[in-house]
Motif scaffolding. Structure first.
Motif: not given
Ligand SMILES: [Fe+2]
Length: 540
Positions: A174, A201, A204, A432
């Protein structure tokens, strides 16, 4: 020595020797800064019409990936103008690129070399499958195109199949560019790690825009770099933007990576292809492969790409790298989902039938100390209800596919019982939030026997700056879930030190991803002992 044809060691002189570099200096050089990123994002020079390249084409760095005992994949992509649609190269030209691999950072002892073609069809990327290397060794590699020399990358081969060395790796997920800096990647680059697992991820698809609290976004980004991603050019440009980040470049340069994806490399929360825009998905998959150190078997065919695969680390560990995104059935419409109904439908799957069969065949196949699955999402059961409310689950994690989840746990239990698996650990991301959980044999019985552990990495930047009030509220999850050992909203990543006796996880955290100079520290550590499922109680 290499699968590439048309080149041989004798026909290619070694590159001009670079400045002497000591190992310590090489590691120290990993420290960079994204603070001055607004510098030269504007393209300045173009490739010559006859195929000559005036400007440095190695602007977005080098990488290596998927180490094996006898080799590793090395990668780069030519981009003299990384934020221009054609990367500053002629769309009609291909470019010969030479590469070499040495046992030392000065390239005194070159052990493999060759040449490869960077073509516009693959966005001028190079994916060189170097073989003939020795197991468990550090190697250095670099590329040369015309008179331009790439940065030097350091990589490492996997150990010999019958050896059991200690292993030190990281895992992360992420990376939201606009949400913050990637200084945790700078920290990882300085850790002398064997390998990095990136669990989805990587980028994005959202527009690149200035957030009130976030990374400082250059005001003069080219128009095609900014919008919500939809076209092949836009996906390609977003990877270039990310890879201009010096901390991310260094993290790639310092160790091999093993990557799998989640949803945002294409679009938020996608599922099987039933409801997708397949052209857009094909564009997203293609740009992903072009920009990652992945081998040819992972190259997409249209909107399909086989990313699930196995990484062996001697007798120390086996990593089954999964794709819980591409083949999953549509999520239940209700979020959060009650503890009943569709969620338990045995026909719904998170892995898809073919991958599930593959995993059953791969898992426990080799006698190793530690069996990991490296995948995207939370595997442990997690009640997300507020205090004293009825039990509910997130439909987007393994909990949303309870039959699949139970089959996964049955696979672990069966192999533990047969002593074909000794220790089980699931690595994840996506949420997250750093969650550390024991895993139970029965998804419906929190009192059932322990079978292993689950740990999700914090986000590199997606959770934004640490909010102690939100973090305190998040502790409700610990009150509602007896198996949950830790819940924490810091950004960061995890380091995992593996020996024959134990695993130690260090959760590396940062307070403010909106500031490039916020320090990275160890927020918590957890230990798992060989032959004892679940975390050791005294974790601090
Ligand atoms: Fe994510």
């Amino acid at each position: 020595m290499t699968r590439l044809s048309g080149s041989s060691k004798s026909s290619l002189p070694s590159f001009r020797t670079a400045d002497p570099v000591t190992r310590r200096r090489f590691l120290a050089a990993a420290g960079g800064s994204a603070a001055g990123l607004a510098f030269a994002l504007r393209p300045t020079a173009r490739a010559h019409a006859d195929g000559r390249i005036r400007a440095d084409p190695f602007t977005i760095g080098v990488a290596s990936g998927d180490p094996r005992p006898d080799g590793v994949l090395i990668w780069t992509r030519l981009a003299p103008q990384p934020l221009a649609v054609d990367a500053g190269l002629s769309p009609k030209s291909s470019y010969q690129v030479r590469w070499e691999v040495a046992t030392d950072e000065r390239f005194r002892t070159v052990v493999a070399r060759g040449s490869a073609t960077a073509s516009p069809e693959e966005s001028y990327s190079l994916h060189v499958d170097v073989t003939g290397l020795r197991p468990g060794r550090d190697y250095w590699y670099r590329f040369r195109c015309r008179n331009h020399l790439s940065p030097v990358g350091r990589t490492r081969t996997a150990p010999a199949p019958d050896s059991a060395p200690a292993l030190r790796f990281a895992f992360a997920s992420c990376m939201n560019y606009r949400a913050g800096y990637f200084h945790t990647m700078r920290d990882a680059a300085e850790q002398d790690l064997d390998v990095m697992f990136f669990l989805g991820d990587y980028l994005y698809e959202y527009p690149i825009e200035q957030l009130p609290v976030g990374r400082r976004i250059a005001a003069d980004l080219p128009a095609e770099v900014v919008p919500m991603l939809a076209t092949l050019d836009q996906y390609r440009l977003r990877y270039a933007l990310y890879k201009l980040d010096p901390d991310l470049q260094n993290a790639h340069r310092m160790m091999p990576w093993v990557l799998t994806w989640d949803d945002h490399e294409f679009v938020n929360d996608y599922e099987t292809d039933a409801r997708d825009d397949l052209d857009r998905r094909a564009a997203a998959y293609r740009a992903y492969w072009e920009n990652m150190p992945l081998r040819r078997p992972q190259r997409p065919r249209g909107s399909d790409a086989r990313l699930y695969r196995r990484i062996d680390w001697g007798r120390t560990a086996q990593f089954d790298v999964l794709d819980t995104r591409q083949y999953r059935d549509p999520e239940t419409a209700v979020s959060p989902a009650p503890d009943e109904g569709e969620r338990r439908d045995p026909d719904r799957t998170v892995l898809g039938a073919e991958q599930e069969r593959w995993l059953a065949d791969s898992f426990g196949r080799r006698p190793v100390r530690w069996n990991f699955v490296a995948q995207q999402i939370l595997m442990a059961r997690l009640n997300t209800a507020a205090d004293d409310q009825p039990t509910v689950f997130s439909p987007g994690t393994w909990d949303g596919y309870q039959a699949s989840q139970q089959r996964m746990f049955d696979l672990v239990s069966t192999n533990l019982r047969r002593q074909q698996v000794r220790n089980f650990c699931s690595l994840g991301g996506d949420v997250h939030c750093s969650y550390v959980s024991d895993l139970m044999a029965d998804t419906l019985d929190p009192e059932s026997e322990l079978i292993g552990v689950d740990i999700t990495s914090p986000s590199i930047s997606s959770a934004q700056d640490f909010d102690p009030v939100a973090n305190e509220k998040r502790q409700v999850r610990r009150r509602m879930n007896a198996s949950l050992r830790w819940a924490d909203l810091h950004c960061g990543y995890d380091i995992c030190d593996v020996t024959a006796e134990r695993i130690r996880f260090d959760i590396r955290v940062v307070d403010k991803v909106s500031r490039d100079d916020s320090p990275v520290s160890t927020g918590a550590s957890f230990t798992v002992e060989d032959g004892v499922p679940g975390y050791v109680d005294d974790h601090r």
